[in-house]
Design a protein around this motif. Structure first.
Motif, PDB file in Angstrom:
ATOM      1  N   ASP A 171       8.357  21.499 -12.984  1.00 24.81           N
ATOM      2  CA  ASP A 171       7.772  20.032 -13.206  1.00 24.81           C
ATOM      3  C   ASP A 171       7.367  19.553 -11.956  1.00 24.81           C
ATOM      4  O   ASP A 171       7.939  18.066 -11.818  1.00 24.81           O
ATOM      5  N   ALA A 172       7.078  20.278 -10.974  1.00 28.47           N
ATOM      6  CA  ALA A 172       6.254  19.403  -9.354  1.00 28.47           C
ATOM      7  C   ALA A 172       5.538  18.458  -9.840  1.00 28.47           C
ATOM      8  O   ALA A 172       4.027  17.926 -10.754  1.00 28.47           O
ATOM      9  N   LEU A 173       5.900  17.746  -8.920  1.00 30.39           N
ATOM     10  CA  LEU A 173       4.510  16.435  -8.770  1.00 30.39           C
ATOM     11  C   LEU A 173       3.922  16.187  -8.838  1.00 30.39           C
ATOM     12  O   LEU A 173       2.358  16.522  -9.426  1.00 30.39           O
ATOM     13  N   VAL A 174       3.670  17.785  -7.454  1.00 28.82           N
ATOM     14  CA  VAL A 174       2.596  17.894  -7.525  1.00 28.82           C
ATOM     15  C   VAL A 174       2.476  19.547  -7.579  1.00 28.82           C
ATOM     16  O   VAL A 174       2.393  20.969  -6.594  1.00 28.82           O
ATOM     17  N   PRO A 175       1.872  20.266  -8.681  1.00 33.43           N
ATOM     18  CA  PRO A 175       1.763  21.006  -9.023  1.00 33.43           C
ATOM     19  C   PRO A 175       0.948  22.080  -7.840  1.00 33.43           C
ATOM     20  O   PRO A 175      -0.237  21.954  -7.800  1.00 33.43           O
ATOM     21  N   PRO A 176       0.825  23.764  -6.700  1.00 28.00           N
ATOM     22  CA  PRO A 176       0.144  24.519  -5.955  1.00 28.00           C
ATOM     23  C   PRO A 176      -0.664  24.642  -6.898  1.00 28.00           C
ATOM     24  O   PRO A 176      -1.590  24.725  -6.371  1.00 28.00           O
TER      25      PRO A 176
ATOM     26  N   GLY B 207       1.038  -0.935   0.060  1.00 30.26           N
ATOM     27  CA  GLY B 207       0.209  -0.239   0.260  1.00 30.26           C
ATOM     28  C   GLY B 207       0.872   1.385  -0.320  1.00 30.26           C
ATOM     29  O   GLY B 207       0.391   2.707  -0.941  1.00 30.26           O
ATOM     30  N   LEU B 208       1.909   1.151   0.001  1.00 35.26           N
ATOM     31  CA  LEU B 208       2.959   2.725   0.955  1.00 35.26           C
ATOM     32  C   LEU B 208       3.512   2.842  -0.439  1.00 35.26           C
ATOM     33  O   LEU B 208       3.264   3.308  -0.821  1.00 35.26           O
ATOM     34  N   ALA B 209       4.039   1.807  -1.105  1.00 33.95           N
ATOM     35  CA  ALA B 209       4.674   1.743  -2.259  1.00 33.95           C
ATOM     36  C   ALA B 209       3.571   2.216  -3.252  1.00 33.95           C
ATOM     37  O   ALA B 209       3.974   3.073  -4.778  1.00 33.95           O
ATOM     38  N   PHE B 210       2.619   1.751  -2.908  1.00 33.98           N
ATOM     39  CA  PHE B 210       1.551   1.507  -4.305  1.00 33.98           C
ATOM     40  C   PHE B 210       1.152   3.434  -4.225  1.00 33.98           C
ATOM     41  O   PHE B 210       1.233   4.528  -5.297  1.00 33.98           O
ATOM     42  N   GLY B 211       1.039   3.613  -3.124  1.00 32.12           N
ATOM     43  CA  GLY B 211       0.243   5.317  -2.988  1.00 32.12           C
ATOM     44  C   GLY B 211       1.752   6.812  -2.968  1.00 32.12           C
ATOM     45  O   GLY B 211       1.153   7.232  -3.697  1.00 32.12           O
ATOM     46  N   ALA B 212       2.773   5.933  -2.945  1.00 35.25           N
ATOM     47  CA  ALA B 212       3.618   6.503  -2.594  1.00 35.25           C
ATOM     48  C   ALA B 212       4.333   7.129  -4.300  1.00 35.25           C
ATOM     49  O   ALA B 212       4.629   8.891  -4.362  1.00 35.25           O
ATOM     50  N   LEU B 213       3.705   5.965  -4.774  1.00 34.89           N
ATOM     51  CA  LEU B 213       4.542   6.145  -6.200  1.00 34.89           C
ATOM     52  C   LEU B 213       3.737   6.591  -7.311  1.00 34.89           C
ATOM     53  O   LEU B 213       4.033   6.656  -8.605  1.00 34.89           O
ATOM     54  N   LEU B 214       2.336   6.973  -7.143  1.00 32.88           N
ATOM     55  CA  LEU B 214       0.460   6.401  -8.599  1.00 32.88           C
ATOM     56  C   LEU B 214       1.447   8.303  -9.066  1.00 32.88           C
ATOM     57  O   LEU B 214       0.839   7.940 -10.140  1.00 32.88           O
TER      58      LEU B 214
ATOM     59  N   LEU C 207      11.185  15.970   6.010  1.00 28.36           N
ATOM     60  CA  LEU C 207      11.063  15.743   4.384  1.00 28.36           C
ATOM     61  C   LEU C 207      10.121  15.909   3.860  1.00 28.36           C
ATOM     62  O   LEU C 207       9.878  16.424   2.199  1.00 28.36           O
ATOM     63  N   PHE C 208       8.634  16.070   5.092  1.00 32.63           N
ATOM     64  CA  PHE C 208       7.640  16.703   4.031  1.00 32.63           C
ATOM     65  C   PHE C 208       7.894  18.239   3.231  1.00 32.63           C
ATOM     66  O   PHE C 208       6.575  18.552   3.055  1.00 32.63           O
ATOM     67  N   ALA C 209       8.338  19.128   4.471  1.00 38.17           N
ATOM     68  CA  ALA C 209       8.494  20.293   4.572  1.00 38.17           C
ATOM     69  C   ALA C 209       9.391  20.720   3.886  1.00 38.17           C
ATOM     70  O   ALA C 209       9.188  21.850   2.312  1.00 38.17           O
ATOM     71  N   ALA C 210      10.973  19.962   3.168  1.00 33.13           N
ATOM     72  CA  ALA C 210      11.270  19.596   1.921  1.00 33.13           C
ATOM     73  C   ALA C 210      10.708  19.385   1.234  1.00 33.13           C
ATOM     74  O   ALA C 210      10.963  19.870  -0.528  1.00 33.13           O
ATOM     75  N   PHE C 211       9.559  18.820   0.874  1.00 34.58           N
ATOM     76  CA  PHE C 211       8.532  18.143   0.178  1.00 34.58           C
ATOM     77  C   PHE C 211       8.042  19.344  -0.751  1.00 34.58           C
ATOM     78  O   PHE C 211       7.633  19.958  -2.313  1.00 34.58           O
TER      79      PHE C 211
ATOM     80  N   THR D 136       9.870  13.551  -5.585  1.00 28.49           N
ATOM     81  CA  THR D 136       9.324  12.148  -5.450  1.00 28.49           C
ATOM     82  C   THR D 136      10.148  11.046  -5.203  1.00 28.49           C
ATOM     83  O   THR D 136       9.667  10.297  -3.878  1.00 28.49           O
ATOM     84  N   ALA D 137      11.588  12.006  -4.555  1.00 26.06           N
ATOM     85  CA  ALA D 137      12.499  10.844  -3.587  1.00 26.06           C
ATOM     86  C   ALA D 137      12.360  11.250  -1.976  1.00 26.06           C
ATOM     87  O   ALA D 137      11.932  10.760  -1.250  1.00 26.06           O
ATOM     88  N   THR D 138      11.957  12.697  -1.992  1.00 25.45           N
ATOM     89  CA  THR D 138      11.738  13.366  -0.869  1.00 25.45           C
ATOM     90  C   THR D 138      10.000  12.981   0.265  1.00 25.45           C
ATOM     91  O   THR D 138      10.153  11.960   0.727  1.00 25.45           O
ATOM     92  N   VAL D 139       9.363  13.083  -0.929  1.00 27.13           N
ATOM     93  CA  VAL D 139       7.922  12.678  -0.810  1.00 27.13           C
ATOM     94  C   VAL D 139       7.612  11.257  -0.237  1.00 27.13           C
ATOM     95  O   VAL D 139       7.022   9.770   0.805  1.00 27.13           O
ATOM     96  N   THR D 140       8.476  10.275  -0.870  1.00 28.16           N
ATOM     97  CA  THR D 140       8.454   8.783  -0.528  1.00 28.16           C
ATOM     98  C   THR D 140       8.903   8.035   0.367  1.00 28.16           C
ATOM     99  O   THR D 140       8.656   7.631   1.298  1.00 28.16           O
ATOM    100  N   LEU D 141      10.687   8.983   0.697  1.00 25.94           N
ATOM    101  CA  LEU D 141      10.659   8.620   1.771  1.00 25.94           C
ATOM    102  C   LEU D 141      10.496   9.732   3.090  1.00 25.94           C
ATOM    103  O   LEU D 141      10.238   8.778   4.279  1.00 25.94           O
ATOM    104  N   ALA D 142      10.048  10.822   3.208  1.00 30.65           N
ATOM    105  CA  ALA D 142       8.770  10.944   4.386  1.00 30.65           C
ATOM    106  C   ALA D 142       7.905   9.760   4.922  1.00 30.65           C
ATOM    107  O   ALA D 142       7.664  10.097   5.417  1.00 30.65           O
TER     108      ALA D 142
END
Length: 494
Positions: A266-271, A65-72, A253-257, A216-222
């Motif tokens: 090219d943000a993964l989640v554009p504001p 679930g974590l890998a699936f959710g974090a990398l969707l 890590l969430f703050a850094a993300f 991607t790396a930051t939010v996955t690690l967070a």
């Protein structure tokens, strides 16, 4: 008449192929949902067969679930950059290989790693297949039917996973739940290769065609630090240095993300996506709904097997009324929203789910399936199905066509991540209650005490979400250029 025949004959010839394409893409989604639920009934057998601890058993579910959710979102972005059909095929191949590794695993580390790689493959399959369906079935009745099939196979995949997991485990043992997924994935891979047109799903790739690697790396690690910290609390306590370090690292890590996303072109989640329509509000509701979703499938099978003494097949069959109620609630959701208005319909669905979970908090150590599980599981299924469909529509409301795929990926991400975090927190809570009760009560009563507590806390979450929904669900303005007839109807307050 000639003109009519000339116009309609190609459409008639294309119809069977369109049906085959939709079937192949829907089968890919079915496979992802199947893998989400197929292990739940077999968890006690997996724990003893692979030598897992209680915490390791949680990670059999959480790793996927974590890998699936974090990398969707990353999977969706790669599909846009590299081609959706290509990413779908690669995701299916990776998913099948990881399933084979899980079935052959003889140690906890290999099994949990294989489940995480399964989640990685699923994170490529889900957004790529949905984006292909949206592309190959343009707006109108055709897309509506495609999305209807999509919703149906999602519910059917969850139900099939529960039943198949119980039947296969009882007949041949737990490794065969993964071997059966390998066989199914191979069939889906062949269907996608044959029926999905090779030139489809190339995508635009975004403004600069670059992948947000740092985001991607930051939010996955967070997310990994957060869930690992919550899981470790159960055995180590809140003051343990590892727990404090993991949760602190997650916060940093969430703050850094957040900083990376604001600054990246090219943000993964554009504001801008979070400012569109009601995306932020809808995803807040979804993460709360998702936080009790996976935990429900985790605790109920354990109660049936460890306390009631049911076998895997009986336990799997016992989950079918819940699955049927969930599909019924999903089908009724649009009708309820049109009839009573979105706020009333969503809140009622959430309160129905809360009532069922509260009923489950009265489980008895000497109870029975008919008295303790059947009624509340039907209530939870109805409420969860209706709430999920309506909150998904709410999270997509007001989003322009150019962002529809990304918004869909985001709402699926929040559901999966919420589920992983909720499972970690609730298993920690249930384990603590069981450990205290074990000092003065038999094992079955101690386990039941933990399950009751988990369900009682779970009931409070959708109840609070229902109140929040009343405050958040309002009419969202249609995006610029949206025709009036296409404007979403969910937020009619009736």
């Amino acid at each position: 008449m000639n003109a009519v025949r000339t116009h309609t004959a190609p459409a008639a010839r294309r119809a069977p192929r369109s049906g085959a394409v939709l079937a192949a893409l829907a089968a890919a989604q079915f496979t992802v949902m199947l893998a989400t639920s197929i292990v739940n009934v077999a968890l006690p057998q997996i724990r003893s067969g692979a030598g897992l601890s209680d915490g390791g058993t949680t990670w059999v579910v959480n790793a996927y679930g974590l890998a699936f959710g974090a990398l969707l979102l990353a999977g969706g972005r790669l599909a846009d950059l590299l081609g959706r059909r290509r990413v779908l095929i690669a995701g299916l191949a990776l998913f099948g290989a990881a399933s084979a590794a899980a079935g052959l695993a003889t140690s906890p580390g290999v099994l949990i790693t294989a489940r995480a790689v399964q989640g990685l493959g699923a994170a490529a399959i889900a957004p790529a297949s949905l984006a292909l369906a949206m592309e190959l079935f343009p707006s109108g009745p055709g897309r509506g039917r495609a999305l209807g099939v999509w919703g149906a196979v999602s519910g059917a995949g969850g139900a099939a996973g529960v039943l198949l997991g119980g039947a296969v485990t009882q007949a041949w043992g737990w490794p065969w739940i993964f071997h059966s997924v390998v066989l199914g994935t191979a069939l889906v891979l062949a269907a996608v290769t044959v029926f999905v047109p090779p030139g489809s799903g190339r995508g635009s790739g975004g403004p600069s065609g670059r992948f947000d690697l740092w985001g991607t790396a930051t939010v996955t690690l967070a997310l990994t630090c957060l869930v690992w910290g919550l899981t470790t609390v159960r055995g180590a306590g809140w003051s343990d240095a590892r727990v404090v370090g993991a949760l602190g690292a997650a916060a940093v890590l969430f703050a850094a993300f957040a900083v990376i996303e604001v600054r990246s072109p090219d943000a993964l989640v554009p504001p801008r996506l979070l400012r569109a329509g009601r995306v932020a509000a809808g995803n807040l509701l979804m993460v709360l709904l998702g936080s009790v979703w996976i935990a429900l499938f985790f605790f109920l099978p354990l109660y049936q097997q460890q306390v009631l003494g049911s076998g895997p097949l009986t336990t799997g069959a016992g989950q079918l009324p819940f699955a049927a109620a969930n599909m019924l609630g999903s089908g009724l959701a649009p009708l309820l929203s049109r009839r009573f208005g979105a706020r009333a319909a969503v809140s009622t669905a959430l309160l129905t789910e809360a009532a069922g979970l509260l009923w489950l908090s009265r489980l008895s150590a000497d109870g029975s399936y008919a008295a303790d599980v059947l009624g509340p599981s039907v209530l939870v299924g109805l409420g969860l199905g209706a709430a999920f469909v309506q909150i998904t529509a709410f999270a997509m409301e007001g989003v322009g066509p150019q962002d529809a795929g990304l918004a869909g990926g985001l709402v699926n991400t929040t559901r999966q991540v919420g589920g992983a975090i909720g499972l970690a927190a609730l298993t920690t809570l249930a384990g603590s209650v069981t450990a205290r009760a074990a000092h003065h009560a038999p094992a079955a009563e101690a386990l039941t005490a933990g399950y009751r507590t988990a369900f009682a806390v779970s009931a409070a979450v959708p109840a609070a979400t229902a109140v929040l929904a009343l405050l958040l669900i309002r009419r969202a303005p249609a995006p610029p250029g949206t025709p009036p007839a296409a404007a979403p109807r969910l937020s009619r307050t009736g």
